[in-house]
Design a protein around this motif. Structure first.
Motif, short mmCIF file in Angstrom:
data_model
loop_
_atom_site.label_atom_id
_atom_site.label_comp_id
_atom_site.label_asym_id
_atom_site.label_seq_id
_atom_site.Cartn_x
_atom_site.Cartn_y
_atom_site.Cartn_z
N THR A 187 0.85 -1.21 0.00
CA THR A 187 0.00 0.00 0.00
C THR A 187 0.88 1.25 0.00
O THR A 187 0.62 2.20 0.75
CB THR A 187 -0.94 0.01 1.22
OG1 THR A 187 -0.16 -0.11 2.42
CG2 THR A 187 -1.93 -1.13 1.15
N ASP A 188 1.88 1.28 -0.85
CA ASP A 188 2.77 2.44 -0.91
C ASP A 188 2.12 3.55 -1.71
O ASP A 188 1.14 3.34 -2.42
CB ASP A 188 4.10 2.04 -1.54
CG ASP A 188 5.26 2.92 -1.08
OD1 ASP A 188 4.98 4.05 -0.64
OD2 ASP A 188 6.41 2.49 -1.17
N THR A 189 2.66 4.77 -1.59
CA THR A 189 2.14 5.92 -2.34
C THR A 189 2.92 6.18 -3.62
O THR A 189 2.67 7.16 -4.32
CB THR A 189 2.18 7.17 -1.45
OG1 THR A 189 3.52 7.38 -0.99
CG2 THR A 189 1.25 7.02 -0.25
N GLU A 190 3.87 5.29 -3.94
CA GLU A 190 4.63 5.33 -5.18
C GLU A 190 5.30 3.98 -5.34
O GLU A 190 5.28 3.15 -4.44
CB GLU A 190 5.68 6.44 -5.15
CG GLU A 190 6.71 6.27 -4.05
CD GLU A 190 7.60 7.47 -3.88
OE1 GLU A 190 7.60 8.36 -4.75
OE2 GLU A 190 8.30 7.54 -2.86
N PHE A 191 5.89 3.74 -6.51
CA PHE A 191 6.67 2.53 -6.69
C PHE A 191 8.09 2.84 -6.22
O PHE A 191 8.93 3.32 -6.98
CB PHE A 191 6.65 2.09 -8.15
CG PHE A 191 5.26 1.75 -8.65
CD1 PHE A 191 4.55 0.70 -8.09
CD2 PHE A 191 4.67 2.48 -9.66
CE1 PHE A 191 3.27 0.39 -8.54
CE2 PHE A 191 3.40 2.18 -10.12
CZ PHE A 191 2.70 1.12 -9.55
N ALA A 192 8.31 2.60 -4.94
CA ALA A 192 9.55 3.03 -4.30
C ALA A 192 10.71 2.09 -4.63
O ALA A 192 10.55 0.87 -4.66
CB ALA A 192 9.36 3.10 -2.79
N LYS A 193 11.85 2.66 -4.90
CA LYS A 193 13.12 1.96 -5.04
C LYS A 193 13.25 1.11 -6.30
O LYS A 193 14.29 0.51 -6.53
CB LYS A 193 13.38 1.06 -3.82
CG LYS A 193 13.25 1.76 -2.48
CD LYS A 193 13.38 0.77 -1.33
CE LYS A 193 13.12 1.44 0.00
NZ LYS A 193 13.16 0.48 1.12
N VAL A 194 12.21 1.04 -7.12
CA VAL A 194 12.21 0.06 -8.20
C VAL A 194 13.20 0.40 -9.32
O VAL A 194 13.57 -0.48 -10.11
CB VAL A 194 10.79 -0.14 -8.78
CG1 VAL A 194 9.84 -0.63 -7.73
CG2 VAL A 194 10.27 1.13 -9.44
N LEU A 195 13.62 1.65 -9.43
CA LEU A 195 14.57 2.03 -10.48
C LEU A 195 15.99 2.16 -9.96
O LEU A 195 16.88 2.60 -10.68
CB LEU A 195 14.14 3.35 -11.14
CG LEU A 195 12.74 3.34 -11.72
CD1 LEU A 195 12.43 4.67 -12.38
CD2 LEU A 195 12.56 2.20 -12.70
N GLY A 196 16.18 1.79 -8.73
CA GLY A 196 17.52 1.86 -8.15
C GLY A 196 17.44 2.17 -6.68
O GLY A 196 16.81 3.15 -6.27
#
Length: 199
Positions: free
Chosen positions: A109-118
């Motif tokens: 339930t995050d507010t963004e796609f965190a950390k996925v690009l690095g």
């Protein structure tokens, strides 16, 4: 060069050719490039999705942040605005060159796609990130909008970091218009971001 001349003679690919109109039929086409050469808070690639393509890829190369040890995150856009709320579901695994163990991170339930690009990019001399994002049928109105991503990162501790991510936005089926690439804090100092359409 006229078609009749091409048929009558061999074509010299070393020549220079000018085209007018649209060259069609390519399975993959470059649609947009953003080049960052000084600090920006984020990169938005918006308004380039059309019915000519079903899926899309975004490539980020030689991306530098102005702040050390920060994550690079992904957000979706619809109608020119960011999609918000705690509807971002993703999972990723990563491995570093100093360990044979995989680490797994899940976000429900995050507010963004965190950390996925690095995750934890370094900003010392020579350190950068490279990534590839695939968007699946972003103009459809009968699906949750999904992505796959992989990132090649030089970690602040000097190790190679590789991450593979999958996720989707779990709220509504509105068409996407674009994406935003944004550090957890600080700025994108430089990098090249290209959008390709896939038929």
């Amino acid at each position: 060069m006229a078609l009749s001349k091409i048929q009558a003679e061999s074509m010299n690919l070393a020549d220079t050719y000018a085209f007018s109109g649209t060259v069609t039929g390519a399975d993959m086409a470059l649609l947009h490039t953003t080049t960052v050469s000084s600090n920006v808070g984020q990169v938005q690639i918006d308004g380039h999705f059309t019915s000519a393509f079903k899926n899309y890829k975004i490539l980020g190369s030689n991306v530098h942040l102005d702040t050390d040890n920060k994550n690079l995150n992904l957000k979706f856009m619809s109608g020119g605005s960011l999609l918000t709320g705690s509807y971002h579901r993703s999972c990723f695994y990563k491995i570093e060159s100093n360990s044979a163990s995989l680490a797994v991170v899940v976000e429900q339930t995050d507010t963004e796609f965190a950390k996925v690009l690095g995750q934890q990019l370094g900003n010392a001399t020579g350190e950068s990130a490279n990534f590839e994002i695939t968007l699946y049928d972003p103009l459809a109105t009968d699906n949750f909008k999904a992505f796959s991503a992989k990132a090649n990162v030089i970690h602040p501790d000097g190790n190679a970091l590789w991450a593979q991510s999958e996720g989707f936005y779990n709220n509504g089926q509105s068409a996407l218009s674009g994406i935003e690439i944004v550090p957890a804090s600080g700025n994108i100092a430089s990098g090249i971001f290209k959008l390709y359409g896939l038929r």
